[in-house]
Design a protein around this motif. Structure first.
Motif, PDB file in Angstrom:
ATOM      1  N   ASP A 226       1.467  11.691  -4.243  1.00 40.84           N
ATOM      2  CA  ASP A 226       2.821  12.155  -4.493  1.00 40.84           C
ATOM      3  C   ASP A 226       3.455  11.286  -5.578  1.00 40.84           C
ATOM      4  OD1 ASP A 226       5.515  12.865  -4.454  1.00 40.84           O
ATOM      5  OD2 ASP A 226       5.483  13.299  -2.314  1.00 40.84           O
ATOM      6  N   LYS A 227       3.744  11.891  -6.718  1.00 40.15           N
ATOM      7  CA  LYS A 227       4.337  11.162  -7.835  1.00 40.15           C
ATOM      8  C   LYS A 227       5.655  10.505  -7.431  1.00 40.15           C
ATOM      9  CE  LYS A 227       5.642  11.935 -12.691  1.00 40.15           C
ATOM     10  NZ  LYS A 227       7.077  11.985 -12.843  1.00 40.15           N
ATOM     11  N   LYS A 228       6.421  11.189  -6.570  1.00 39.05           N
ATOM     12  CA  LYS A 228       7.720  10.656  -6.159  1.00 39.05           C
ATOM     13  C   LYS A 228       7.558   9.344  -5.383  1.00 39.05           C
ATOM     14  CE  LYS A 228      12.009  11.820  -3.735  1.00 39.05           C
ATOM     15  NZ  LYS A 228      12.808  11.191  -4.798  1.00 39.05           N
ATOM     16  N   ASP A 229       6.545   9.278  -4.529  1.00 38.15           N
ATOM     17  CA  ASP A 229       6.320   8.050  -3.760  1.00 38.15           C
ATOM     18  C   ASP A 229       6.000   6.880  -4.679  1.00 38.15           C
ATOM     19  OD1 ASP A 229       6.712   8.887  -1.064  1.00 38.15           O
ATOM     20  OD2 ASP A 229       4.839   9.984  -1.177  1.00 38.15           O
ATOM     21  N   ILE A 230       5.196   7.149  -5.718  1.00 37.64           N
ATOM     22  CA  ILE A 230       4.859   6.089  -6.670  1.00 37.64           C
ATOM     23  C   ILE A 230       6.112   5.652  -7.419  1.00 37.64           C
ATOM     24  CG2 ILE A 230       3.514   5.542  -8.732  1.00 37.64           C
ATOM     25  CD1 ILE A 230       1.472   7.669  -7.711  1.00 37.64           C
ATOM     26  N   GLU A 231       6.923   6.624  -7.823  1.00 35.78           N
ATOM     27  CA  GLU A 231       8.147   6.294  -8.542  1.00 35.78           C
ATOM     28  C   GLU A 231       9.111   5.510  -7.656  1.00 35.78           C
ATOM     29  OE1 GLU A 231       9.338  10.168  -9.815  1.00 35.78           O
ATOM     30  OE2 GLU A 231       8.261  10.022 -11.721  1.00 35.78           O
ATOM     31  N   ASN A 232       9.135   5.816  -6.352  1.00 35.80           N
ATOM     32  CA  ASN A 232      10.015   5.089  -5.446  1.00 35.80           C
ATOM     33  C   ASN A 232       9.655   3.617  -5.367  1.00 35.80           C
ATOM     34  OD1 ASN A 232      11.733   7.151  -4.699  1.00 35.80           O
ATOM     35  ND2 ASN A 232      10.502   7.783  -2.950  1.00 35.80           N
ATOM     36  N   ILE A 233       8.366   3.313  -5.527  1.00 37.65           N
ATOM     37  CA  ILE A 233       7.947   1.914  -5.495  1.00 37.65           C
ATOM     38  C   ILE A 233       8.239   1.227  -6.828  1.00 37.65           C
ATOM     39  CG2 ILE A 233       5.891   0.436  -5.553  1.00 37.65           C
ATOM     40  CD1 ILE A 233       4.808   1.796  -3.235  1.00 37.65           C
TER      41      ILE A 233
ATOM     42  N   ASN B   6       0.852  -1.198   0.000  1.00 30.25           N
ATOM     43  CA  ASN B   6       0.000   0.000   0.000  1.00 30.25           C
ATOM     44  C   ASN B   6       0.885   1.244   0.000  1.00 30.25           C
ATOM     45  OD1 ASN B   6      -2.494   1.481   0.256  1.00 30.25           O
ATOM     46  ND2 ASN B   6      -1.941   1.861   2.389  1.00 30.25           N
ATOM     47  N   PRO B   7       0.932   1.991  -1.115  1.00 26.54           N
ATOM     48  CA  PRO B   7       1.782   3.178  -1.184  1.00 26.54           C
ATOM     49  C   PRO B   7       1.079   4.425  -0.664  1.00 26.54           C
ATOM     50  CG  PRO B   7       0.800   2.821  -3.304  1.00 26.54           C
ATOM     51  CD  PRO B   7       0.270   1.727  -2.406  1.00 26.54           C
ATOM     52  N   LYS B   8       1.856   5.434  -0.407  1.00 29.88           N
ATOM     53  CA  LYS B   8       1.305   6.737  -0.049  1.00 29.88           C
ATOM     54  C   LYS B   8       0.679   7.360  -1.290  1.00 29.88           C
ATOM     55  CE  LYS B   8       2.763  11.242   1.812  1.00 29.88           C
ATOM     56  NZ  LYS B   8       3.926  12.044   2.255  1.00 29.88           N
ATOM     57  N   GLY B   9      -0.477   7.999  -1.137  1.00 29.50           N
ATOM     58  CA  GLY B   9      -1.140   8.629  -2.272  1.00 29.50           C
ATOM     59  C   GLY B   9      -0.794  10.095  -2.390  1.00 29.50           C
TER      60      GLY B   9
END
Length: 222
Positions: free
Chosen positions: A84-91, A79-82
Motif C-alpha cells: 500500500d503506497k499510502k502506508d509507505i507514505e505515512n512512514i 516494519n511497515p505494511k506492504g
C-alpha cells in the motif's frame, strides 16, 4: 507489495542487530492488520522493546516518534505494511514524519531497506521518499525468487535505479536464496529467527548459519 519477503527481510535484519547489539534494539511493527513480526518477537525481547503503532492516523505517527525519543534503546527496526503506497507514505513522507525525520537528522542515522518487486509505481514511490528525506541512506534489497540479476539490469537500464541509489549513498543488495525445504518449514511457523533451527534438524541448523553469515556481511557493509 506483500508476499515478496518484506517481513522475512525485517526478521533477519532484527536478528542481526539483536545479535550484535543485545538489549539496545527495538522492533516497531506498523502492520497492525497482520503483525506477524511483532507476535513472533514480543515475548523474546525485553519488555517494551517490541511494540506496534497504527500510523494511518497522525496521532499514531506522533506516538511512534515519541516512543523512539524516550526509549533508551539505540536501534529501531520499523516494519511497515506492504502493498500500500499510502502506508509507505505515512512512514516516510507524511508532514509530521518529514518534519521529525529532518529535525532529528543530525542525531539519527536513517536507513531505508526497500524490498523491490520491479513495479514502476514502487520505484516512483521510492524516489518520492528519497526527495523528502534526502539525509536518509536508501538501499534496495531484491529477492531472487521474484527478480533475477538480469531483471535488475533491465530495471537499471530503464530507470537508472542504480545511479539513483548510489547518489543517495545506498546499495543494491541481493537477498540470499533459502533452501526450499527450509523455506517451506518457515512458512508454516511464525517464530523468531533464533528458533528456526530449534527442531534439531541438521539441514535447518546449517541453513540458518549460512543465511546469518550472508546477512551479517550484507549489513556490515552498510
Amino acid at each position: 507489495k506483500g508476499g515478496i519477503g518484506k517481513s522475512l527481510n525485517a526478521a533477519l535484519c532484527l536478528d542481526y542487530f539483536l545479535n550484535k547489539y543485545p538489549n539496545k534494539v527495538s522492533l516497531i511493527d506498523t502492520d497492525t492488520s497482520n503483525p506477524d513480526l511483532l507476535q513472533a518477537y514480543e515475548d523474546e525481547m525485553p519488555e517494551g522493546s517490541a511494540i506496534g503503532f497504527d500510523i494511518n492516523e497522525e496521532n499514531g505517527r506522533k506516538e511512534m516518534f515519541r516512543y523512539i525519543l524516550k526509549s533508551p534503546n539505540e536501534f529501531f527496526i520499523v516494519n511497515p505494511k506492504g502493498g500500500d503506497k499510502k502506508d509507505i507514505e505515512n512512514i516516510a513522507t507524511s508532514d509530521v514524519m518529514t518534519y521529525l525525520l529532518n529535525y532529528y537528522k543530525d542525531s539519527m542515522n536513517i536507513y531505508y531497506l526497500w524490498v523491490l518487486d520491479g513495479n514502476k509505481n514502487a520505484i516512483k514511490t521510492l524516489q518520492d521518499v528519497a526527495a523528502k528525506t534526502p539525509h536518509a541512506k536508501l538501499n534496495i534489497i531484491y529477492n531472487s525468487y521474484f527478480l533475477s540479476d538480469n531483471d535488475i539490469q533491465v530495471i537499471n537500464q530503464k530507470t537508472n535505479l542504480d545511479k539513483f541509489i548510489t547518489n543517495n549513498n545506498g546499495k543494491i543488495m541481493k537477498f540470499p536464496i533459502i533452501q526450499e525445504e527450509f523455506y517451506d518449514y518457515l512458512i508454516d511457523k511464525n517464530i523468531p529467527v533464533h528458533k528456526w533451527s530449534d527442531d534439531g534438524d541438521p539441514i535447518n541448523i546449517c541453513e540458518l548459519d549460512r543465511i546469518r553469515e550472508i546477512i551479517a556481511k550484507m549489513y556490515d557493509n552498510l
